[in-house]
Design an enzyme around this catalytic site. Structure first.
Site, PDB file in Angstrom:
ATOM      1  N   LYS A  78      11.430  -3.791   3.742  1.00 32.99           N
ATOM      2  CA  LYS A  78      10.776  -2.796   4.599  1.00 32.99           C
ATOM      3  C   LYS A  78      11.204  -3.000   6.049  1.00 32.99           C
ATOM      4  O   LYS A  78      11.291  -4.143   6.522  1.00 32.99           O
ATOM      5  CB  LYS A  78       9.260  -2.944   4.462  1.00 32.99           C
ATOM      6  CG  LYS A  78       8.440  -1.910   5.236  1.00 32.99           C
ATOM      7  CD  LYS A  78       6.945  -2.159   5.050  1.00 32.99           C
ATOM      8  CE  LYS A  78       6.089  -1.153   5.772  1.00 32.99           C
ATOM      9  NZ  LYS A  78       4.636  -1.415   5.604  1.00 32.99           N
ATOM     10  N   SER A 117       2.115   2.488   3.977  1.00 33.36           N
ATOM     11  CA  SER A 117       3.311   2.719   4.759  1.00 33.36           C
ATOM     12  C   SER A 117       4.595   2.192   4.124  1.00 33.36           C
ATOM     13  O   SER A 117       5.683   2.578   4.555  1.00 33.36           O
ATOM     14  CB  SER A 117       3.144   2.093   6.146  1.00 33.36           C
ATOM     15  OG  SER A 117       2.935   0.695   6.027  1.00 33.36           O
ATOM     16  N   SER A 141      -0.927  -0.956   2.460  1.00 33.99           N
ATOM     17  CA  SER A 141       0.433  -0.416   2.490  1.00 33.99           C
ATOM     18  C   SER A 141       1.396  -0.943   1.451  1.00 33.99           C
ATOM     19  O   SER A 141       2.490  -0.411   1.327  1.00 33.99           O
ATOM     20  CB  SER A 141       1.042  -0.600   3.875  1.00 33.99           C
ATOM     21  OG  SER A 141       0.559   0.395   4.733  1.00 33.99           O
TER      22      SER A 141
HETATM   23  N1  GLN Z   1      -2.989   3.315   5.966  1.00 36.00           N
HETATM   24  C1  GLN Z   1      -3.476   2.204   6.733  1.00 36.00           C
HETATM   25  C2  GLN Z   1      -3.209   2.441   8.192  1.00 36.00           C
HETATM   26  O1  GLN Z   1      -2.690   3.432   8.514  1.00 36.00           O
HETATM   27  C3  GLN Z   1      -2.875   0.917   6.255  1.00 36.00           C
HETATM   28  C4  GLN Z   1      -1.477   0.710   6.706  1.00 36.00           C
HETATM   29  C5  GLN Z   1      -0.899  -0.613   6.326  1.00 36.00           C
HETATM   30  O2  GLN Z   1      -1.389  -1.301   5.443  1.00 36.00           O
HETATM   31  N2  GLN Z   1       0.131  -0.998   7.043  1.00 36.00           N
HETATM   32  O3  GLN Z   1      -3.505   1.645   9.023  1.00 36.00           O
END
Ligand code: GLN
Length: 489
Positions: free
Chosen positions: A80, A155, A179
């Site tokens: 990632k 994400s 994420s």
């Molecule tokens: N969707 C969550 C956020 O926007 C989690 C994102 C993540 O785990 N990086 O913060």
């Protein structure tokens, strides 16, 4: 040739170790699959075929020399784009880091490299990992391989889609609020969010530092188990990394789940959850029971506060972490003779709308006069949420729940409604607030043919128990072996 790209981690390692396949053939097959399918799916922000093949050749040469070989020698993985890898760009899905090449490699990646893994490229992400769909990437939206009109989740959507589409056997992701787990669920793959502190955060572009974890996405639990011990463990470069011992995870005895106590929290089966999701998760829990587990209800009474607490703490920490992007040290700079104006112009042009929203929310929650009312209060409730888990884990060994209330939603489906997007995270945020591990894996499909995921959450440092339970489930079922049909370009 591209069939080789479809090998799981476990199958690839067997083939490499008994000489049936070379690392070059495997890497070449992954690169060919990327070349064929990534123009439609857009999982990757950067691929460096020459570098990948050079690493593969080096792995093959090492194997030819014989002797003691590293356990993952020649295995291709994707990373990632919030993790630094020397020699590759790191954008975190943001324009503000356009052109940035980190001069070092994140510990999690470096350890996998030392164990023999080779890096194919960097996968797409919501900007600074803020989002649940990859639609917040400043570059492009990744498409779900099961239906390209749908999001892959986020994400770590690029990583999840790449694993699901058989472009790579495995990929690293990060999980601050879900994420790894939510995109794993949306794409029908297995994803581990480790215990907070279990894997070093050194070289990870920080989002919410008290929540950030580095995890793995792969086909099945045994694949995750093959990689995880090689990236976990204390790192002097991350003072929050835990010194808890890391041992190899042996899943050979995972046929029966006799003695495993599985808790089902009523707070995770709420109105608004898609009926097919609830049905599949309940059926999976029945399957765990059929394998010998003892299932009982548990309560995590503060669950309903997880969403507001997370969306105070995560933006607060993000607003501090993102202060470093000022046009001086990294990436983009919008020139202006006045240095303050240069900061403002750079940040205004470099950050996307969701990142700006989080910085504003976070700065507000931390500002004098509001700190106690918002940030301080959120920290107290976070403790209650963590306490819920400790209490529940006195009665059960793992907690089973849906990963997300819905399957993959349409691209653009949440339009300009950030709250609707935040609601996608209700079931994943609590584990991050409590710091406990969570493992998402596929347990069925909805009537539209989209994958459904379940998660098991466990006690701190008990990732192996989650992997054991999921592996037993995956030996008895075949949801994790389904492959999306990709359009031939
Ligand atoms: N969707 C969550 C956020 O926007 C989690 C994102 C993540 O785990 N990086 O913060």
């Amino acid at each position: 040739m591209t069939e080789l790209a479809a090998l799981s981690v476990s199958a690839a390692l067997i083939g490499l170790n008994n000489g049936d396949i070379s690392s070059r053939d495997l890497a070449h097959a992954c690169l060919a699959a990327i070349l064929e399918h990534d123009p439609a799916l857009r999982c990757f922000l950067a691929v460096d075929p020459q570098h990948a093949l050079a690493q593969a050749d080096a792995a093959d040469a090492r194997r030819a020399r014989g002797g003691d070989l590293p356990p993952l020698l020649g295995l291709p993985i994707a990373v990632k784009d919030v993790l630094a890898v020397e020699g590759l760009p790191a954008t975190a899905g943001s324009r503000i880091l356009a052109g940035f090449q980190p001069p070092y490699t994140a510990t999690a990646v470096r350890r996998l490299q030392q164990a023999g893994a080779i890096i194919l490229g960097k996968t797409n992400t919501d900007e600074f990992a803020m989002g649940s769909s990859t639609e917040n990437s400043a570059y492009f939206t990744t498409r779900n391989p099961w239906n390209t009109e749908r999001v892959p989740g986020g994400s770590s959507g690029g990583s999840a889609a790449a694993v699901a589409a058989r472009l790579t056997p495995a990929a690293l992701g990060t999980d601050t609020g879900g994420s790894v787990r939510q995109p794993a669920a949306f794409c029908g793959v297995t994803g581990l969010k480790p215990t907070y502190g279990r894997v070093s955060r050194y070289g990870l572009i920080a989002y919410g530092s008290s929540l950030d974890t580095v995890g793995i996405l792969a086909r099945g639990a045994e694949d995750v188990a093959a990689l995880f011990p090689h990236m976990a463990g204390h790192d002097p470069l991350d003072s929050t990394s835990a010194s808890h011992p890391v041992t190899p995870i042996d899943l050979t005895a995972a046929e029966s789940l006799a003695g495993l106590r599985v808790g089902v929290p009523e707070e995770y089966f709420i109105a608004g959850i898609q009926p097919a999701v609830e049905a599949a998760v309940r059926a999976a829990i029945d399957q765990l029971q059929a394998l010998g587990a003892e299932v009982r209800p548990v309560s995590l009474p503060h669950t309903k506060y997880a969403l507001p607490v997370y969306y105070l703490i995560a933006p607060a920490e993000a607003s501090a972490n993102l202060a470093r992007f000022d046009g001086v040290r990294y990436g983009l700079r919008v020139e202006n003779e006045d240095v303050i104006e240069m900061f403002k112009d750079t940040r205004g042009a470099g950050f996307g709308p969701e990142v700006i929203r989080r910085i504003m929310l976070g700065t507000y929650a931390l500002s004098a006069g509001y700190y106690d009312a918002y940030y301080g209060q959120a920290q107290k409730v976070r403790t209650l949420i963590a306490q819920d888990f400790l209490t529940a884990f006195e009665q059960v060994d793992v907690i089973a729940a849906p990963v997300a209330p819905t399957t993959a939603f349409p691209i653009g489906g949440h339009g300009d409604d950030p709250l609707a997007m935040y609601l996608e995270d209700v079931f994943t945020l609590p584990a991050n607030l409590a710091g406990v591990p969570g493992l998402a894996f596929p347990v069925g499909f909805d009537p539209d043919g989209l994958p459904i995921g379940m998660q098991l959450m466990g006690r701190h440092f008990e990732e192996a128990i989650l992997l054991h339970a999921a592996h037993a489930y995956q030996q008895a079922t075949d949801w994790h072996t389904h492959v999306p049909t990709l359009a031939t370009p």
